[in-house]
Write a protein that holds these residues in place. Structure first.
Motif, PDB file in Angstrom:
ATOM      1  N   ILE A 186       0.345  18.646 -14.732  1.00 48.04           N
ATOM      2  CA  ILE A 186      -0.740  17.669 -14.683  1.00 48.04           C
ATOM      3  C   ILE A 186      -1.510  17.873 -13.377  1.00 48.04           C
ATOM      4  N   VAL A 187      -2.814  18.093 -13.503  1.00 43.67           N
ATOM      5  CA  VAL A 187      -3.659  18.386 -12.343  1.00 43.67           C
ATOM      6  C   VAL A 187      -4.789  17.363 -12.280  1.00 43.67           C
ATOM      7  N   VAL A 218      -7.953  26.874  -0.872  1.00 36.41           N
ATOM      8  CA  VAL A 218      -8.777  27.137  -2.041  1.00 36.41           C
ATOM      9  C   VAL A 218      -7.999  28.125  -2.903  1.00 36.41           C
ATOM     10  N   VAL A 219      -7.873  27.831  -4.185  1.00 38.91           N
ATOM     11  CA  VAL A 219      -7.180  28.730  -5.108  1.00 38.91           C
ATOM     12  C   VAL A 219      -8.194  29.621  -5.815  1.00 38.91           C
ATOM     13  N   SER A 220      -9.252  29.024  -6.365  1.00 36.90           N
ATOM     14  CA  SER A 220     -10.291  29.807  -7.033  1.00 36.90           C
ATOM     15  C   SER A 220     -11.554  28.968  -7.154  1.00 36.90           C
ATOM     16  N   VAL A 221     -12.666  29.665  -7.292  1.00 39.79           N
ATOM     17  CA  VAL A 221     -13.963  29.003  -7.448  1.00 39.79           C
ATOM     18  C   VAL A 221     -14.753  29.740  -8.531  1.00 39.79           C
ATOM     19  N   SER A 222     -15.275  28.981  -9.489  1.00 43.79           N
ATOM     20  CA  SER A 222     -16.182  29.524 -10.508  1.00 43.79           C
ATOM     21  C   SER A 222     -17.561  28.962 -10.221  1.00 43.79           C
ATOM     22  N   ALA A 248     -13.874  24.214  -9.060  1.00 43.19           N
ATOM     23  CA  ALA A 248     -13.071  24.725  -7.948  1.00 43.19           C
ATOM     24  C   ALA A 248     -11.630  24.277  -8.145  1.00 43.19           C
ATOM     25  N   ASN A 249     -10.706  25.186  -7.913  1.00 43.32           N
ATOM     26  CA  ASN A 249      -9.277  24.894  -7.956  1.00 43.32           C
ATOM     27  C   ASN A 249      -8.772  24.981  -6.525  1.00 43.32           C
ATOM     28  N   GLY A 270       0.094  21.214  -1.056  1.00 42.03           N
ATOM     29  CA  GLY A 270       0.832  21.839  -2.140  1.00 42.03           C
ATOM     30  C   GLY A 270       0.533  21.306  -3.532  1.00 42.03           C
ATOM     31  N   GLN A 271      -0.232  20.213  -3.630  1.00 42.19           N
ATOM     32  CA  GLN A 271      -0.586  19.581  -4.910  1.00 42.19           C
ATOM     33  C   GLN A 271      -1.879  20.200  -5.430  1.00 42.19           C
ATOM     34  N   GLU A 272      -1.892  20.596  -6.698  1.00 42.73           N
ATOM     35  CA  GLU A 272      -3.081  21.202  -7.292  1.00 42.73           C
ATOM     36  C   GLU A 272      -4.117  20.152  -7.685  1.00 42.73           C
ATOM     37  N   PHE A 273      -5.385  20.512  -7.497  1.00 42.06           N
ATOM     38  CA  PHE A 273      -6.534  19.696  -7.882  1.00 42.06           C
ATOM     39  C   PHE A 273      -7.597  20.612  -8.460  1.00 42.06           C
TER      40      PHE A 273
END
Length: 157
Positions: A4-5, A30-34, A50-51, A56-59
């Motif tokens: 769950i994000v 930053v994990v990734s950006v489209s 944007a991810n 440590g919690q993903e958004f």
């Protein structure tokens, strides 16, 4: 992969908000950006999705336009161990936003946060109802939570 994000809808500040948040919390990135291309619907080159990770919690964040606004109906609860952590997060997240009661604030993007010391929950869960009631009454008088004042209320001082 986190199952769950939380997904945050911004008008056009997703990249700015993401960078602001990752500058505040340790273990964030930053994990990734489209980005939008020629087909839009946003301006070419601006962030579509944007991810990122905060502590440590993903958004995920979307530049989706002005149709939707954040409300206090959902907030991000941050467990803090020390008063220094409460103070730092309170200052950085409330800058340009609104400070509310009982550890709640809205940041400059309208996202609601609860900056809460773990000691508050521990004291409120005490089986001694008088102690926990004193802590609750003290907390209800606060904007930013003051751990030392909660401990004094807990002790009956």
């Amino acid at each position: 992969m986190q199952k769950i994000v939380p997904f945050l809808w911004f008008d056009n500040q997703a990249e700015e908000a993401m960078n602001h948040y990752i500058s505040i919390f340790p273990d964030s990135k930053v994990v990734s950006v489209s980005r939008y291309g020629d087909a839009g619907p946003g301006p070419k080159g601006t962030v579509m999705v944007a991810n990122f990770q905060l502590a440590g919690q993903e958004f995920m964040a979307l530049n989706g336009g002005p149709e939707f606004k954040f409300t206090e109906a959902i907030s991000l609860h941050v467990n803090c161990v020390t008063q220094e952590e409460v103070d730092e997060l309170w200052q950085k997240l409330s800058e340009g936003g609104e400070r509310g009661p009982c550890g709640w604030l809205k940041d400059k993007y309208g996202v609601s946060w609860q900056i809460i010391p773990t000691a508050l929950g521990e004291m409120l869960q005490d089986p001694d109802a008088e102690k926990s009631n004193r802590v609750m009454q003290a907390m209800l008088q606060m904007s930013k939570i003051d751990i030392a004042a909660l401990r004094r209320a807990y002790a009956g001082q």
